[in-house]
Design an enzyme around this catalytic site. Structure first.
Site, PDB file in Angstrom:
ATOM      1  N   ALA A  68      25.997  -6.437 -68.518  1.00  0.00           N
ATOM      2  CA  ALA A  68      26.973  -5.724 -69.331  1.00  0.00           C
ATOM      3  C   ALA A  68      27.342  -4.450 -68.590  1.00  0.00           C
ATOM      4  CB  ALA A  68      26.363  -5.396 -70.684  1.00  0.00           C
ATOM      5  N   GLY A 113      23.207  -9.285 -69.010  1.00  0.00           N
ATOM      6  CA  GLY A 113      24.252 -10.122 -69.613  1.00  0.00           C
ATOM      7  C   GLY A 113      24.766 -11.204 -68.674  1.00  0.00           C
ATOM      8  N   GLU A 116      22.309 -13.947 -68.988  1.00  0.00           N
ATOM      9  CA  GLU A 116      22.488 -14.495 -70.338  1.00  0.00           C
ATOM     10  C   GLU A 116      23.718 -15.406 -70.398  1.00  0.00           C
ATOM     11  OE1 GLU A 116      22.146 -10.441 -71.939  1.00  0.00           O
ATOM     12  OE2 GLU A 116      20.714 -11.277 -73.380  1.00  0.00           O
ATOM     13  N   GLU A 136      16.943  -5.199 -68.715  1.00  0.00           N
ATOM     14  CA  GLU A 136      17.303  -4.283 -69.806  1.00  0.00           C
ATOM     15  C   GLU A 136      16.224  -3.260 -70.153  1.00  0.00           C
ATOM     16  OE1 GLU A 136      18.119  -7.455 -69.715  1.00  0.00           O
ATOM     17  OE2 GLU A 136      20.108  -7.752 -70.570  1.00  0.00           O
TER      18      GLU A 136
END
Ligand code: DAK
Length: 262
Positions: A68, A113, A116, A136
Site C-alpha cells: 500500500a 498489500g 496480499e 506491516e
C-alpha cells in the site's frame, strides 16, 4: 479503457493487467485501487466471449507491488483507514471471484498489500529476483488487505505466523519451497510462462473452469460434507450446458472439442 496507473492488454483471450506506477514501485494508492476495481469489472463482463484468463503483473524489472502507498496511507484518520482497507479487501475479493483464472506474475518486490494482491490470485509465478513478505509490523501496522487470512491458507498457519510476526522478506526459491509460488522463472520468461499456462486452460471448457474455481473457493470454507454438496451441485449444473455435451461428444467422436462457453 484508459487508466492512469494500469495497462490492460486485451489482445487474444488471455489478457494482461500491468500495475503501472513504477516511480513508487507500483505501490497501491486509492486511485490505483479504484482503477483496479474498474478493470476487473470489465474483465468480468468480458467472460467468456472475449477473455478466458488474466495475468496480473507489475511494470518494470524491480517490483510487482511494494505494498500500500505508505505516504498516502500515513495521512489517513482511523475512519479513512477502514474505508481504504475495505476498498482493498473488496477489490482483492473481486479478483478471487473473477470467472477467469488469474495468475500473479510476481516480477520483483511483492510486499504488504502487494503480496496480499498476489495471494488473491489463483496462483503465483515468481521471477528469480522476486522478494515477498508482509512487513506491516515494521510500520506499526498489521496486514490490512487479507494477508492474515489468505497467507495461512496458502502456506499453513505456523509458516504464515513467522512471516507476519518477523516482517521478513523471502526470496523466490523460499517462496517456491513454501508453496507460495508455483513456479520460479527467469524474469524475461515470467509473463510468457503465465500466459502459456492460461492459454492451455483456455482450451478447456470455460464454464467448467469457472465452476471449478468457484467450487474450490467455496468448499475451502466448508466442512467435508458441505464441500462435497457444493461440488455435486456444481457438477450437476454443468449438465445443463452446451459445453458439457460438446466435450463429451468430442471424446466419443475422437475429435477436439469446440467449446463456446454456453
Ligand atoms: N509506498 C509509497 N512509496 C513507496 C513504497 C510504498 N509502499 N515502496 C517504495 N516506494 C517509493 C519510495 O519511497 C521511492 O520513492 P522516492 O523516494 O524516490 O520518491 C521509490 O518508491 C523507490 O523506492 P526505494 O528508493 O525505497 O527503493 P529501494 O530499492 O531502496 O528499496 C524497497 C525497495 C521495496 C525495499 C523499499 O522501497 C521498501 O521497503 N518499500 C516499502 C515496502 C513496505 O513496507 N511495503 C508494505 C507497505 S504497508 C491497512 C490497509 C492496508 C495495509 C495495512 C493496513 N489498513 C488500512 C488497516 C497494507 C499495508 C502495506 O502494504
Amino acid at each position: 479503457m484508459n487508466f492512469q496507473f494500469l495497462k490492460l492488454e486485451t489482445e487474444g483471450r488471455v489478457w494482461t493487467l500491468t500495475l503501472n506506477r513504477p516511480d513508487a514501485l507500483n505501490a497501491l494508492n486509492a486511485a490505483l485501487l479504484n482503477e483496479l476495481g474498474e478493470a476487473l469489472t470489465f474483465v468480468e463482463k468480458s467472460f467468456p466471449k472475449q477473455c478466458l484468463g488474466l495475468v496480473i503483473t507489475g511494470q518494470g524489472e524491480k517490483s510487482f507491488v511494494a505494498g500500500a502507498d505508505i505516504k498516502e496511507m500515513r495521512g489517513l484518520n482511523p475512519i479513512e483507514a477502514e474505508t481504504f482497507a475495505r476498498r482493498g479487501q473488496s477489490v482483492f475479493r473481486q479478483i478471487e471471484k473473477l470467472p477467469v483464472p488469474v495468475i500473479a506474475a510476481v516480477n520483483g518486490f511483492a510486499l504488504g498489500g502487494g503480496l496480499e494482491l498476489a495471494l488473491a490470485c489463483d496462483f503465483i509465478y515468481a521471477s528469480d529476483n522476486a522478494r515477498m513478505g508482509l512487513p506491516e509490523v515494521s510500520l506499526g501496522l498489521i496486514p490490512g488487505f487479507g494477508g492474515t487470512v489468505r497467507l495461512a491458507r496458502t502456506i499453513g498457519l505456523n509458516q504464515a505466523r513467522e512471516l507476519i510476526f518477523t516482517g521478513d522478506m523471502i526470496k523466490a526459491d523460499q517462496a517456491l519451497a513454501l508453496g507460495l509460488a508455483n513456479k520460479v522463472l527467469p524474469q524475461a520468461e515470467l509473463v510468457a510462462a503465465a500466459k502459456k499456462t492460461l492459454e492451455t486452460i483456455a482450451t478447456r471448457g470455460p464454464l467448467a473452469v469457472q465452476s471449478s474455481k468457484k467450487a474450490a473457493l467455496e468448499a475451502y470454507d466448508q466442512d467435508v460434507d458441505l464441500g462435497l454438496k457444493t461440488e455435486s451441485n456444481a457438477f450437476a449444473n454443468l449438465f445443463t450446458t452446451r459445453d458439457m455435451n460438446e466435450g463429451t461428444a468430442a471424446f466419443v467422436e475422437k475429435r477436439k472439442a469446440a467449446f463456446t462457453g454456453e
